[in-house]
Design a protein around this motif. Structure first.
Motif, PDB file in Angstrom:
ATOM      1  N   THR A  16      37.235 -35.060 -43.365  1.00  0.00           N
ATOM      2  CA  THR A  16      36.871 -35.643 -42.071  1.00  0.00           C
ATOM      3  C   THR A  16      36.260 -34.623 -41.108  1.00  0.00           C
ATOM      4  O   THR A  16      35.873 -34.975 -39.999  1.00  0.00           O
ATOM      5  CB  THR A  16      38.106 -36.280 -41.404  1.00  0.00           C
ATOM      6  N   GLY A  17      36.176 -33.371 -41.516  1.00  0.00           N
ATOM      7  CA  GLY A  17      35.573 -32.355 -40.662  1.00  0.00           C
ATOM      8  C   GLY A  17      34.068 -32.545 -40.572  1.00  0.00           C
ATOM      9  O   GLY A  17      33.421 -32.959 -41.546  1.00  0.00           O
ATOM     10  N   THR A  18      33.502 -32.236 -39.430  1.00  0.00           N
ATOM     11  CA  THR A  18      32.060 -32.453 -39.215  1.00  0.00           C
ATOM     12  C   THR A  18      31.275 -31.152 -39.093  1.00  0.00           C
ATOM     13  O   THR A  18      30.051 -31.180 -38.983  1.00  0.00           O
ATOM     14  CB  THR A  18      31.835 -33.279 -37.930  1.00  0.00           C
ATOM     15  N   PHE A  19      31.964 -30.006 -39.117  1.00  0.00           N
ATOM     16  CA  PHE A  19      31.296 -28.725 -38.882  1.00  0.00           C
ATOM     17  C   PHE A  19      30.191 -28.464 -39.901  1.00  0.00           C
ATOM     18  O   PHE A  19      29.068 -28.081 -39.547  1.00  0.00           O
ATOM     19  CB  PHE A  19      32.322 -27.588 -38.913  1.00  0.00           C
ATOM     20  N   THR A  20      30.494 -28.662 -41.170  1.00  0.00           N
ATOM     21  CA  THR A  20      29.508 -28.349 -42.218  1.00  0.00           C
ATOM     22  C   THR A  20      28.333 -29.316 -42.244  1.00  0.00           C
ATOM     23  O   THR A  20      27.296 -29.017 -42.850  1.00  0.00           O
ATOM     24  CB  THR A  20      30.194 -28.366 -43.597  1.00  0.00           C
ATOM     25  N   SER A  21      28.477 -30.455 -41.588  1.00  0.00           N
ATOM     26  CA  SER A  21      27.379 -31.430 -41.583  1.00  0.00           C
ATOM     27  C   SER A  21      26.439 -31.242 -40.395  1.00  0.00           C
ATOM     28  O   SER A  21      25.430 -31.946 -40.293  1.00  0.00           O
ATOM     29  CB  SER A  21      27.949 -32.857 -41.553  1.00  0.00           C
ATOM     30  N   LEU A  22      26.754 -30.292 -39.530  1.00  0.00           N
ATOM     31  CA  LEU A  22      25.893 -30.043 -38.369  1.00  0.00           C
ATOM     32  C   LEU A  22      24.617 -29.333 -38.793  1.00  0.00           C
ATOM     33  O   LEU A  22      24.613 -28.552 -39.752  1.00  0.00           O
ATOM     34  CB  LEU A  22      26.632 -29.174 -37.336  1.00  0.00           C
ATOM     35  N   PRO A  23      23.517 -29.555 -38.068  1.00  0.00           N
ATOM     36  CA  PRO A  23      22.290 -28.792 -38.340  1.00  0.00           C
ATOM     37  C   PRO A  23      22.504 -27.323 -38.003  1.00  0.00           C
ATOM     38  O   PRO A  23      23.374 -26.985 -37.189  1.00  0.00           O
ATOM     39  CB  PRO A  23      21.250 -29.438 -37.421  1.00  0.00           C
ATOM     40  N   PRO A  24      21.730 -26.413 -38.626  1.00  0.00           N
ATOM     41  CA  PRO A  24      21.930 -24.967 -38.431  1.00  0.00           C
ATOM     42  C   PRO A  24      21.934 -24.539 -36.963  1.00  0.00           C
ATOM     43  O   PRO A  24      22.751 -23.705 -36.557  1.00  0.00           O
ATOM     44  CB  PRO A  24      20.744 -24.349 -39.187  1.00  0.00           C
ATOM     45  N   PHE A  25      21.037 -25.112 -36.150  1.00  0.00           N
ATOM     46  CA  PHE A  25      20.974 -24.710 -34.747  1.00  0.00           C
ATOM     47  C   PHE A  25      22.260 -25.073 -34.010  1.00  0.00           C
ATOM     48  O   PHE A  25      22.764 -24.297 -33.191  1.00  0.00           O
ATOM     49  CB  PHE A  25      19.773 -25.382 -34.069  1.00  0.00           C
ATOM     50  N   SER A  26      22.819 -26.245 -34.314  1.00  0.00           N
ATOM     51  CA  SER A  26      24.067 -26.670 -33.679  1.00  0.00           C
ATOM     52  C   SER A  26      25.228 -25.777 -34.099  1.00  0.00           C
ATOM     53  O   SER A  26      26.123 -25.480 -33.306  1.00  0.00           O
ATOM     54  CB  SER A  26      24.375 -28.128 -34.024  1.00  0.00           C
ATOM     55  N   ILE A  27      25.217 -25.341 -35.371  1.00  0.00           N
ATOM     56  CA  ILE A  27      26.263 -24.436 -35.852  1.00  0.00           C
ATOM     57  C   ILE A  27      26.212 -23.114 -35.095  1.00  0.00           C
ATOM     58  O   ILE A  27      27.249 -22.572 -34.683  1.00  0.00           O
ATOM     59  CB  ILE A  27      26.114 -24.201 -37.369  1.00  0.00           C
ATOM     60  N   ILE A  28      25.006 -22.599 -34.886  1.00  0.00           N
ATOM     61  CA  ILE A  28      24.855 -21.343 -34.140  1.00  0.00           C
ATOM     62  C   ILE A  28      25.380 -21.508 -32.717  1.00  0.00           C
ATOM     63  O   ILE A  28      26.093 -20.640 -32.192  1.00  0.00           O
ATOM     64  CB  ILE A  28      23.377 -20.904 -34.120  1.00  0.00           C
ATOM     65  N   LEU A  29      25.043 -22.627 -32.079  1.00  0.00           N
ATOM     66  CA  LEU A  29      25.522 -22.878 -30.719  1.00  0.00           C
ATOM     67  C   LEU A  29      27.047 -22.985 -30.681  1.00  0.00           C
ATOM     68  O   LEU A  29      27.685 -22.520 -29.736  1.00  0.00           O
ATOM     69  CB  LEU A  29      24.896 -24.158 -30.163  1.00  0.00           C
ATOM     70  N   LEU A  30      27.623 -23.581 -31.700  1.00  0.00           N
ATOM     71  CA  LEU A  30      29.075 -23.718 -31.748  1.00  0.00           C
ATOM     72  C   LEU A  30      29.734 -22.350 -31.925  1.00  0.00           C
ATOM     73  O   LEU A  30      30.792 -22.086 -31.340  1.00  0.00           O
ATOM     74  CB  LEU A  30      29.483 -24.657 -32.881  1.00  0.00           C
ATOM     75  N   LEU A  31      29.122 -21.486 -32.715  1.00  0.00           N
ATOM     76  CA  LEU A  31      29.644 -20.130 -32.883  1.00  0.00           C
ATOM     77  C   LEU A  31      29.618 -19.367 -31.558  1.00  0.00           C
ATOM     78  O   LEU A  31      30.489 -18.537 -31.288  1.00  0.00           O
ATOM     79  CB  LEU A  31      28.828 -19.368 -33.935  1.00  0.00           C
ATOM     80  N   LEU A  32      28.624 -19.663 -30.744  1.00  0.00           N
ATOM     81  CA  LEU A  32      28.510 -19.003 -29.440  1.00  0.00           C
ATOM     82  C   LEU A  32      29.496 -19.558 -28.417  1.00  0.00           C
ATOM     83  O   LEU A  32      29.571 -19.051 -27.297  1.00  0.00           O
ATOM     84  CB  LEU A  32      27.077 -19.152 -28.908  1.00  0.00           C
ATOM     85  N   SER A  33      30.239 -20.600 -28.793  1.00  0.00           N
ATOM     86  CA  SER A  33      31.214 -21.154 -27.859  1.00  0.00           C
ATOM     87  C   SER A  33      32.297 -20.140 -27.509  1.00  0.00           C
ATOM     88  O   SER A  33      32.942 -20.238 -26.464  1.00  0.00           O
ATOM     89  CB  SER A  33      31.859 -22.420 -28.450  1.00  0.00           C
TER      90      SER A  33
END
Length: 299
Positions: free
Chosen positions: A197-214
Protein backbone atom coordinates in the motif's frame (compact mmCIF):
# COMPACT_ATOMS: atom_id res chain seq x y z
CA UNK A 1 16.97 40.97 19.66
CA UNK A 2 17.65 41.66 15.96
CA UNK A 3 19.04 38.17 15.33
CA UNK A 4 16.09 36.62 17.12
CA UNK A 5 13.66 38.60 14.93
CA UNK A 6 15.45 37.50 11.74
CA UNK A 7 15.31 33.85 12.79
CA UNK A 8 11.62 34.13 13.71
CA UNK A 9 10.69 35.77 10.38
CA UNK A 10 12.60 33.14 8.38
CA UNK A 11 10.93 30.29 10.28
CA UNK A 12 7.37 31.57 10.05
CA UNK A 13 7.62 32.74 6.45
CA UNK A 14 8.86 29.28 5.43
CA UNK A 15 6.01 27.62 7.34
CA UNK A 16 3.57 29.96 5.64
CA UNK A 17 4.57 28.68 2.20
CA UNK A 18 4.62 24.99 3.19
CA UNK A 19 1.06 24.34 1.88
CA UNK A 20 2.47 24.80 -1.62
CA UNK A 21 5.03 22.10 -0.89
CA UNK A 22 2.70 19.51 0.65
CA UNK A 23 0.11 19.99 -2.10
CA UNK A 24 2.62 18.29 -4.41
CA UNK A 25 1.96 15.00 -2.59
CA UNK A 26 -1.83 14.82 -2.51
CA UNK A 27 -1.67 11.27 -3.88
CA UNK A 28 0.05 10.08 -0.69
CA UNK A 29 -1.83 9.43 2.60
CA UNK A 30 -1.03 11.90 5.38
CA UNK A 31 0.50 9.20 7.62
CA UNK A 32 2.92 8.15 4.87
CA UNK A 33 3.93 11.75 4.19
CA UNK A 34 4.55 12.24 7.92
CA UNK A 35 6.69 9.09 8.14
CA UNK A 36 8.74 10.17 5.11
CA UNK A 37 9.10 13.65 6.56
CA UNK A 38 10.42 12.32 9.87
CA UNK A 39 12.83 9.92 8.14
CA UNK A 40 14.42 12.50 5.85
CA UNK A 41 14.49 15.10 8.61
CA UNK A 42 16.59 12.67 10.64
CA UNK A 43 18.95 12.13 7.69
CA UNK A 44 19.41 15.87 7.19
CA UNK A 45 19.98 16.58 10.89
CA UNK A 46 22.29 13.56 11.25
CA UNK A 47 24.54 15.00 8.55
CA UNK A 48 24.70 18.32 10.42
CA UNK A 49 25.51 16.57 13.72
CA UNK A 50 28.24 14.55 12.00
CA UNK A 51 29.81 17.60 10.36
CA UNK A 52 29.79 19.48 13.69
CA UNK A 53 31.05 16.38 15.55
CA UNK A 54 28.39 16.49 18.24
CA UNK A 55 27.28 12.85 18.52
CA UNK A 56 29.08 12.51 21.86
CA UNK A 57 27.28 15.56 23.23
CA UNK A 58 23.97 14.20 21.96
CA UNK A 59 24.60 10.96 23.86
CA UNK A 60 25.23 12.90 27.08
CA UNK A 61 21.99 14.86 26.57
CA UNK A 62 20.07 11.62 26.24
CA UNK A 63 21.52 10.35 29.52
CA UNK A 64 20.01 13.30 31.40
CA UNK A 65 16.46 12.44 32.48
CA UNK A 66 15.14 16.01 32.32
CA UNK A 67 16.57 16.60 28.86
CA UNK A 68 15.45 13.20 27.60
CA UNK A 69 11.89 13.80 28.85
CA UNK A 70 11.82 17.22 27.17
CA UNK A 71 13.01 15.72 23.88
CA UNK A 72 10.34 13.02 23.97
CA UNK A 73 7.61 15.60 24.65
CA UNK A 74 8.89 17.86 21.85
CA UNK A 75 8.92 14.91 19.46
CA UNK A 76 5.33 13.94 20.32
CA UNK A 77 3.99 17.49 20.03
CA UNK A 78 5.72 18.32 16.76
CA UNK A 79 4.82 14.98 15.14
CA UNK A 80 1.15 15.51 16.00
CA UNK A 81 1.35 19.04 14.63
CA UNK A 82 2.96 17.86 11.38
CA UNK A 83 0.33 15.20 10.77
CA UNK A 84 -2.62 17.53 11.37
CA UNK A 85 -1.13 20.18 9.12
CA UNK A 86 -0.40 17.78 6.24
CA UNK A 87 -3.86 16.21 6.48
CA UNK A 88 -5.61 19.59 6.58
CA UNK A 89 -3.66 21.04 3.63
CA UNK A 90 -4.35 18.03 1.42
CA UNK A 91 -8.05 17.96 2.37
CA UNK A 92 -8.80 21.62 1.52
CA UNK A 93 -8.69 23.02 5.06
CA UNK A 94 -5.91 25.57 4.57
CA UNK A 95 -8.01 28.42 5.98
CA UNK A 96 -8.64 26.36 9.11
CA UNK A 97 -4.90 25.74 9.48
CA UNK A 98 -4.51 29.50 9.18
CA UNK A 99 -7.05 29.94 11.98
CA UNK A 100 -5.10 27.48 14.13
CA UNK A 101 -1.87 29.37 13.74
CA UNK A 102 -3.64 32.66 14.43
CA UNK A 103 -4.81 31.11 17.71
CA UNK A 104 -1.37 29.70 18.52
CA UNK A 105 0.32 32.97 19.58
CA UNK A 106 -2.52 33.61 22.02
CA UNK A 107 -1.99 30.21 23.59
CA UNK A 108 1.80 30.71 23.59
CA UNK A 109 1.38 34.01 25.41
CA UNK A 110 -1.03 32.36 27.88
CA UNK A 111 1.51 29.61 28.57
CA UNK A 112 4.24 32.25 28.99
CA UNK A 113 2.20 34.12 31.59
CA UNK A 114 1.01 31.01 33.46
CA UNK A 115 4.12 28.81 33.39
CA UNK A 116 7.05 31.19 32.82
CA UNK A 117 5.68 34.17 34.81
CA UNK A 118 6.24 36.59 31.94
CA UNK A 119 4.46 39.92 32.42
CA UNK A 120 2.55 41.86 29.79
CA UNK A 121 1.86 45.59 29.59
CA UNK A 122 -1.68 47.01 29.20
CA UNK A 123 -0.98 47.62 25.51
CA UNK A 124 0.04 44.01 25.02
CA UNK A 125 -3.12 42.82 26.79
CA UNK A 126 -5.19 45.07 24.48
CA UNK A 127 -3.56 43.55 21.42
CA UNK A 128 -4.27 40.06 22.71
CA UNK A 129 -7.91 40.99 23.28
CA UNK A 130 -8.24 42.27 19.70
CA UNK A 131 -6.53 39.19 18.29
CA UNK A 132 -8.72 36.94 20.42
CA UNK A 133 -11.82 38.74 19.16
CA UNK A 134 -10.67 38.25 15.58
CA UNK A 135 -10.06 34.55 16.16
CA UNK A 136 -13.47 34.19 17.84
CA UNK A 137 -15.21 35.72 14.83
CA UNK A 138 -13.35 33.35 12.50
CA UNK A 139 -14.38 30.38 14.66
CA UNK A 140 -18.05 31.44 14.64
CA UNK A 141 -17.93 31.54 10.85
CA UNK A 142 -17.44 27.76 10.77
CA UNK A 143 -20.55 27.10 12.87
CA UNK A 144 -18.80 24.28 14.74
CA UNK A 145 -15.79 23.70 16.95
CA UNK A 146 -12.73 24.04 14.69
CA UNK A 147 -10.96 20.97 16.08
CA UNK A 148 -8.18 21.04 13.49
CA UNK A 149 -7.36 24.66 14.27
CA UNK A 150 -7.46 24.13 18.04
CA UNK A 151 -5.31 21.00 17.85
CA UNK A 152 -2.72 22.74 15.68
CA UNK A 153 -2.59 25.74 18.02
CA UNK A 154 -2.27 23.74 21.24
CA UNK A 155 0.25 21.17 19.92
CA UNK A 156 2.63 23.82 18.60
CA UNK A 157 2.27 26.00 21.71
CA UNK A 158 3.17 22.98 23.86
CA UNK A 159 6.14 22.30 21.58
CA UNK A 160 7.35 25.88 22.00
CA UNK A 161 6.91 25.74 25.77
CA UNK A 162 8.83 22.46 26.04
CA UNK A 163 11.67 23.92 23.94
CA UNK A 164 11.78 27.02 26.12
CA UNK A 165 11.87 25.10 29.40
CA UNK A 166 14.36 22.46 28.23
CA UNK A 167 16.98 25.03 27.11
CA UNK A 168 18.71 22.46 24.90
CA UNK A 169 21.24 23.16 22.18
CA UNK A 170 19.30 23.85 18.96
CA UNK A 171 20.91 21.19 16.78
CA UNK A 172 21.03 18.55 19.50
CA UNK A 173 17.39 19.16 20.36
CA UNK A 174 16.33 18.67 16.74
CA UNK A 175 18.44 15.53 16.44
CA UNK A 176 16.93 14.09 19.60
CA UNK A 177 13.38 14.81 18.44
CA UNK A 178 13.85 13.07 15.11
CA UNK A 179 15.63 10.10 16.70
CA UNK A 180 12.69 9.55 19.07
CA UNK A 181 10.17 9.53 16.20
CA UNK A 182 12.35 7.64 13.70
CA UNK A 183 11.64 4.01 14.80
CA UNK A 184 7.88 4.57 14.56
CA UNK A 185 8.23 6.23 11.15
CA UNK A 186 10.46 3.50 9.73
CA UNK A 187 8.26 0.77 11.17
CA UNK A 188 5.22 2.28 9.51
CA UNK A 189 6.99 2.69 6.15
CA UNK A 190 8.22 -0.93 6.18
CA UNK A 191 4.73 -2.13 7.10
CA UNK A 192 2.86 -0.34 4.30
CA UNK A 193 5.56 -1.35 1.82
CA UNK A 194 5.22 -5.01 2.81
CA UNK A 195 1.44 -4.71 2.44
CA UNK A 196 1.79 -3.21 -1.02
CA UNK A 197 0.00 0.00 0.00
CA UNK A 198 3.02 2.31 0.01
CA UNK A 199 3.07 4.97 -2.70
CA UNK A 200 6.70 6.17 -2.48
CA UNK A 201 8.07 3.90 -5.21
CA UNK A 202 5.24 4.81 -7.58
CA UNK A 203 6.04 8.53 -7.51
CA UNK A 204 7.73 10.15 -10.51
CA UNK A 205 11.49 10.83 -10.06
CA UNK A 206 11.02 14.58 -9.58
CA UNK A 207 8.47 14.03 -6.80
CA UNK A 208 10.82 11.57 -5.09
CA UNK A 209 13.60 14.17 -5.11
CA UNK A 210 11.24 16.77 -3.63
CA UNK A 211 10.18 14.32 -0.93
CA UNK A 212 13.82 13.65 -0.05
CA UNK A 213 14.27 17.39 0.37
CA UNK A 214 11.47 17.43 2.94
CA UNK A 215 14.16 16.87 5.57
CA UNK A 216 15.74 20.23 4.83
CA UNK A 217 12.33 21.89 4.42
CA UNK A 218 11.38 20.59 7.86
CA UNK A 219 14.59 20.98 9.82
CA UNK A 220 15.67 24.45 8.71
CA UNK A 221 12.57 26.38 9.89
CA UNK A 222 12.61 24.35 13.13
CA UNK A 223 16.26 25.33 13.57
CA UNK A 224 15.43 29.00 12.98
CA UNK A 225 12.44 28.75 15.34
CA UNK A 226 14.59 27.21 18.09
CA UNK A 227 17.22 29.94 17.67
CA UNK A 228 14.55 32.64 17.98
CA UNK A 229 13.27 30.92 21.15
CA UNK A 230 16.75 31.29 22.64
CA UNK A 231 17.06 34.98 21.81
CA UNK A 232 13.53 36.33 22.40
CA UNK A 233 10.86 36.08 25.14
CA UNK A 234 8.28 33.36 24.47
CA UNK A 235 5.44 35.88 24.32
CA UNK A 236 7.35 37.91 21.70
CA UNK A 237 8.21 34.87 19.56
CA UNK A 238 4.59 33.77 19.71
CA UNK A 239 3.33 36.92 18.07
CA UNK A 240 5.63 36.51 15.06
CA UNK A 241 3.59 33.43 14.21
CA UNK A 242 1.04 35.68 12.51
CA UNK A 243 3.39 35.73 9.51
CA UNK A 244 2.81 32.04 8.77
CA UNK A 245 -1.02 31.96 8.92
CA UNK A 246 -1.28 35.20 6.95
CA UNK A 247 0.83 33.73 4.17
CA UNK A 248 -1.19 30.50 4.22
CA UNK A 249 -4.45 32.44 4.26
CA UNK A 250 -3.46 34.39 1.16
CA UNK A 251 -2.50 31.16 -0.58
CA UNK A 252 -5.85 29.59 0.36
CA UNK A 253 -7.81 32.53 -1.02
CA UNK A 254 -5.94 33.44 -4.19
CA UNK A 255 -4.34 30.14 -5.20
CA UNK A 256 -6.45 27.34 -3.70
CA UNK A 257 -9.75 29.25 -4.16
CA UNK A 258 -11.13 28.49 -0.70
CA UNK A 259 -14.13 30.72 0.27
CA UNK A 260 -13.35 33.92 2.20
CA UNK A 261 -16.34 35.82 3.63
CA UNK A 262 -16.76 39.40 4.91
CA UNK A 263 -16.64 38.01 8.44
CA UNK A 264 -13.24 36.51 7.68
CA UNK A 265 -12.09 39.90 6.40
CA UNK A 266 -13.16 41.58 9.67
CA UNK A 267 -11.28 38.94 11.67
CA UNK A 268 -8.22 39.32 9.49
CA UNK A 269 -8.24 43.11 10.02
CA UNK A 270 -8.59 42.79 13.82
CA UNK A 271 -5.69 40.37 14.02
CA UNK A 272 -3.40 42.60 11.99
CA UNK A 273 -4.39 45.61 14.14
CA UNK A 274 -3.48 43.54 17.18
CA UNK A 275 -0.13 42.67 15.61
CA UNK A 276 0.67 46.34 14.95
CA UNK A 277 -0.21 47.36 18.52
CA UNK A 278 1.69 44.47 20.08
CA UNK A 279 4.80 45.06 17.97
CA UNK A 280 4.84 48.79 18.75
CA UNK A 281 4.41 48.28 22.50
CA UNK A 282 6.94 45.44 22.68
CA UNK A 283 9.64 47.30 20.75
CA UNK A 284 9.07 50.39 22.86
CA UNK A 285 9.30 48.33 26.03
CA UNK A 286 12.51 46.60 24.93
CA UNK A 287 14.08 49.93 23.95
CA UNK A 288 13.42 51.37 27.41
CA UNK A 289 15.11 48.37 29.04
CA UNK A 290 18.36 48.81 27.08
CA UNK A 291 21.12 50.14 29.37
CA UNK A 292 24.44 51.20 27.81
CA UNK A 293 27.44 49.27 29.17
CA UNK A 294 30.87 50.84 29.05
CA UNK A 295 34.02 48.85 28.26
CA UNK A 296 35.16 49.27 31.87
CA UNK A 297 31.87 47.86 33.15
CA UNK A 298 32.11 44.93 30.77
CA UNK A 299 35.63 44.16 31.96
Amino acid sequence: MKKGIIYAVLAYLTWGFLPLYWRLFTAMPAWEILAQRITWSFVFVAVLVTVSRQWRRLKSVGSNRRSAAAIVLCSIFISLNWFLFIWAVNNNHVIETSLGYYMNPLISVLFAVVFLRERLSPGQWLSLFLAGLGVLIMAVQYGHIPWVAISLAVSFALYGLAKKIAKLDVLLGLAGETIVALPVALGYLFYIQSQGTGTFTSLPPFSIILLLLSGAATAMPLFWFAKSMQLLPLSFVGFFQYIAPTTSLLLAIFLFNEPFSEGNLISFSLIWLALIIYSFVTFKKSKVKVVPISRADAL
